[in-house]
Design a protein around this motif. Structure first.
Motif, PDB file in Angstrom:
ATOM      1  N   VAL A   1      20.422 -65.777  72.214  1.00  0.00           N
ATOM      2  CA  VAL A   1      20.334 -66.952  73.064  1.00  0.00           C
ATOM      3  C   VAL A   1      20.576 -68.143  72.167  1.00  0.00           C
ATOM      4  N   ASN A   2      19.794 -67.823  71.202  1.00  0.00           N
ATOM      5  CA  ASN A   2      19.841 -69.205  69.895  1.00  0.00           C
ATOM      6  C   ASN A   2      21.266 -69.330  69.769  1.00  0.00           C
TER       7      ASN A   2
ATOM      8  N   TYR B   1      12.094 -58.259  71.291  1.00  0.00           N
ATOM      9  CA  TYR B   1      12.449 -60.197  71.825  1.00  0.00           C
ATOM     10  C   TYR B   1      12.682 -61.112  70.278  1.00  0.00           C
ATOM     11  N   PRO B   2      12.375 -60.919  68.562  1.00  0.00           N
ATOM     12  CA  PRO B   2      13.361 -61.750  68.459  1.00  0.00           C
ATOM     13  C   PRO B   2      14.492 -61.448  68.131  1.00  0.00           C
ATOM     14  N   ASN B   3      15.031 -60.677  68.279  1.00  0.00           N
ATOM     15  CA  ASN B   3      16.536 -59.817  68.155  1.00  0.00           C
ATOM     16  C   ASN B   3      17.553 -60.574  69.608  1.00  0.00           C
TER      17      ASN B   3
ATOM     18  N   GLN C   1      21.317 -55.702  66.615  1.00  0.00           N
ATOM     19  CA  GLN C   1      22.018 -57.036  67.463  1.00  0.00           C
ATOM     20  C   GLN C   1      23.428 -56.729  68.666  1.00  0.00           C
TER      21      GLN C   1
ATOM     22  N   ASP D   1      16.180 -63.408  71.450  1.00  0.00           N
ATOM     23  CA  ASP D   1      15.862 -64.819  71.155  1.00  0.00           C
ATOM     24  C   ASP D   1      16.696 -65.247  70.236  1.00  0.00           C
ATOM     25  N   THR D   2      17.518 -64.151  69.028  1.00  0.00           N
ATOM     26  CA  THR D   2      18.436 -64.941  68.169  1.00  0.00           C
ATOM     27  C   THR D   2      20.147 -64.598  69.023  1.00  0.00           C
TER      28      THR D   2
ATOM     29  N   TYR E   1      18.599 -61.460  81.118  1.00  0.00           N
ATOM     30  CA  TYR E   1      19.096 -61.370  80.389  1.00  0.00           C
ATOM     31  C   TYR E   1      20.630 -61.322  80.637  1.00  0.00           C
TER      32      TYR E   1
ATOM     33  N   LYS F   1      18.835 -66.540  79.030  1.00  0.00           N
ATOM     34  CA  LYS F   1      18.389 -65.827  79.361  1.00  0.00           C
ATOM     35  C   LYS F   1      17.476 -67.351  80.550  1.00  0.00           C
TER      36      LYS F   1
ATOM     37  N   ASN G   1      11.405 -62.000  81.302  1.00  0.00           N
ATOM     38  CA  ASN G   1      12.708 -62.644  81.597  1.00  0.00           C
ATOM     39  C   ASN G   1      14.181 -62.078  82.362  1.00  0.00           C
TER      40      ASN G   1
END
Length: 91
Positions: free
Chosen positions: A51-52, A44-46, A8, A48-49, A68, A58, A66
Motif C-alpha cells: 500500500v505504501n 499485514y506489514p507486507n 510481497q 502495508d508495504t 485490497y 486499501k 479491510n
C-alpha cells in the motif's frame, strides 16, 4: 517490483487476481500456495508495504475488515515483471 520480496510479489499477484479480497482472503490463498500457516505479523506489514509503495490500494469493508485492490501502478509493475520473465522463460 525488483525490490519486493518474493512474498510481497505473491501477495500482489493474489490481490490482482481477486475482486477486493480481505486480508483474511489473501492470507487463505497464500497459505494454500505455501502449504503453511502465515501469521498476521508477517501478512499485514507486507500488505502495508504494498500500500505504501502505491502498488495496492486499501479500503474498508466494515469497522474490522479491510479490502485490497491492485492499483494502476501495481498492474504496470506486474506487466513489466512478466515481460522481463518472458525474456528468460518461454512456455
Amino acid at each position: 517490483m525488483h525490490d519486493l520480496t518474493g512474498f510481497q510479489r505473491d501477495l500482489l499477484y493474489v490481490i490482482a487476481g481477486a475482486d477486493r479480497p480481505s486480508g483474511q482472503a489473501v492470507k487463505t490463498e497464500v497459505e494454500q500456495y505455501y502449504d503453511e500457516e502465515i501469521n498476521h505479523g508477517r501478512l499485514y506489514p507486507n500488505l502495508d508495504t504494498l500500500v505504501n509503495r502505491g502498488l495496492v490500494e486499501k479500503g474498508q469493508l466494515d469497522r474490522r475488515t479491510n479490502y485490497y485492490t491492485i492499483s494502476g501502478t501495481g498492474l504496470e509493475a506486474i506487466q513489466e515483471r512478466q515481460e522481463w520473465e518472458s525474456r528468460y522463460v518461454e512456455f
